[in-house]
Scaffold this motif. Sequence first.
Motif, PDB file in Angstrom:
ATOM      1  N   PHE A 139       0.834  -1.202   0.000  1.00 32.01           N
ATOM      2  CA  PHE A 139       0.000   0.000   0.000  1.00 32.01           C
ATOM      3  C   PHE A 139       0.869   1.253   0.000  1.00 32.01           C
ATOM      4  CE2 PHE A 139      -2.187   3.380   2.365  1.00 32.01           C
ATOM      5  CZ  PHE A 139      -3.299   3.558   1.540  1.00 32.01           C
ATOM      6  N   THR A 193       2.493   1.689  -3.382  1.00 32.92           N
ATOM      7  CA  THR A 193       1.525   2.180  -4.359  1.00 32.92           C
ATOM      8  C   THR A 193       1.306   3.677  -4.208  1.00 32.92           C
ATOM      9  OG1 THR A 193       0.387   0.042  -4.434  1.00 32.92           O
ATOM     10  CG2 THR A 193      -0.836   1.959  -5.197  1.00 32.92           C
ATOM     11  N   THR A 230      -2.328  -0.220 -10.642  1.00 30.69           N
ATOM     12  CA  THR A 230      -2.559  -0.422  -9.206  1.00 30.69           C
ATOM     13  C   THR A 230      -3.916  -1.057  -8.947  1.00 30.69           C
ATOM     14  OG1 THR A 230      -3.438   1.834  -8.985  1.00 30.69           O
ATOM     15  CG2 THR A 230      -1.091   1.512  -8.579  1.00 30.69           C
ATOM     16  N   ARG A 254      -3.867  -5.214  -7.796  1.00 34.10           N
ATOM     17  CA  ARG A 254      -3.887  -5.095  -6.335  1.00 34.10           C
ATOM     18  C   ARG A 254      -3.918  -6.451  -5.643  1.00 34.10           C
ATOM     19  NH1 ARG A 254      -8.823  -2.989  -8.076  1.00 34.10           N
ATOM     20  NH2 ARG A 254     -10.672  -4.246  -7.553  1.00 34.10           N
TER      21      ARG A 254
END
Length: 228
Positions: free
Chosen positions: A30, A33, A90, A94
Amino acid sequence: MLLDITALSAPALLAFAGLFALLRPGEQRFIKTCVVLIAASISLLFTLNSAMLLVIGHKAMLLPILIDNITVILSCLIAFVGLIVLRYSTINLREEKGGDRFLGWMTLTLCAVHILVQAGTLWLFALAWLATSLFLQRLLIFYPHRPLAIRAARKKWLLARAGDICLTVAFILLAYTFGSGHIATISAQAGQFAGSASTTLAAALIAAAAILKSAQFPFHGWLTEVME
């Protein structure tokens, strides 16, 4: 100098974000990203700022960098499309194992392309050209267990190296003929050597390099294979 700093900040941010995303694969996805998307967004702002600085009369001072209307437009386009691609990646990766690795190599690819279009010397252009190719190679083998992807990557690698050789020989001929590796100098003196054997051969080799690298017919076979 302000224009130079602004123009170089975009690829510098992307390089940092790309390397950060490749650290410890699978961990802190996370955060990685967020770093990649923030870096890409700020890079877009930097390229837009470069365009405004150029419009109001700022000039690039660093010799290895060439900032003009064409390079600024291309940089803005790269930054805009790159941000869209990263955002799309993304979302779709994911849940994919190795998604952060893909983001890292994609971000480094965008960094190399930024440097490519802003290169003011033949040698910086060649280095950015090679870096772009090598980073794209890593993206092609993102799924190493797929035979077609590996076969396509091998074909692309061979064609890319052939393109690298063509470009390198062309640049050596140009540097020898014009006595300089600076693109601005070569452009200014191009008329003096128009039609000479060395410049004609260099132009042909550059065209061959572009055809080999851009998967033009009949060297497009690997592209159809990788789209499995």
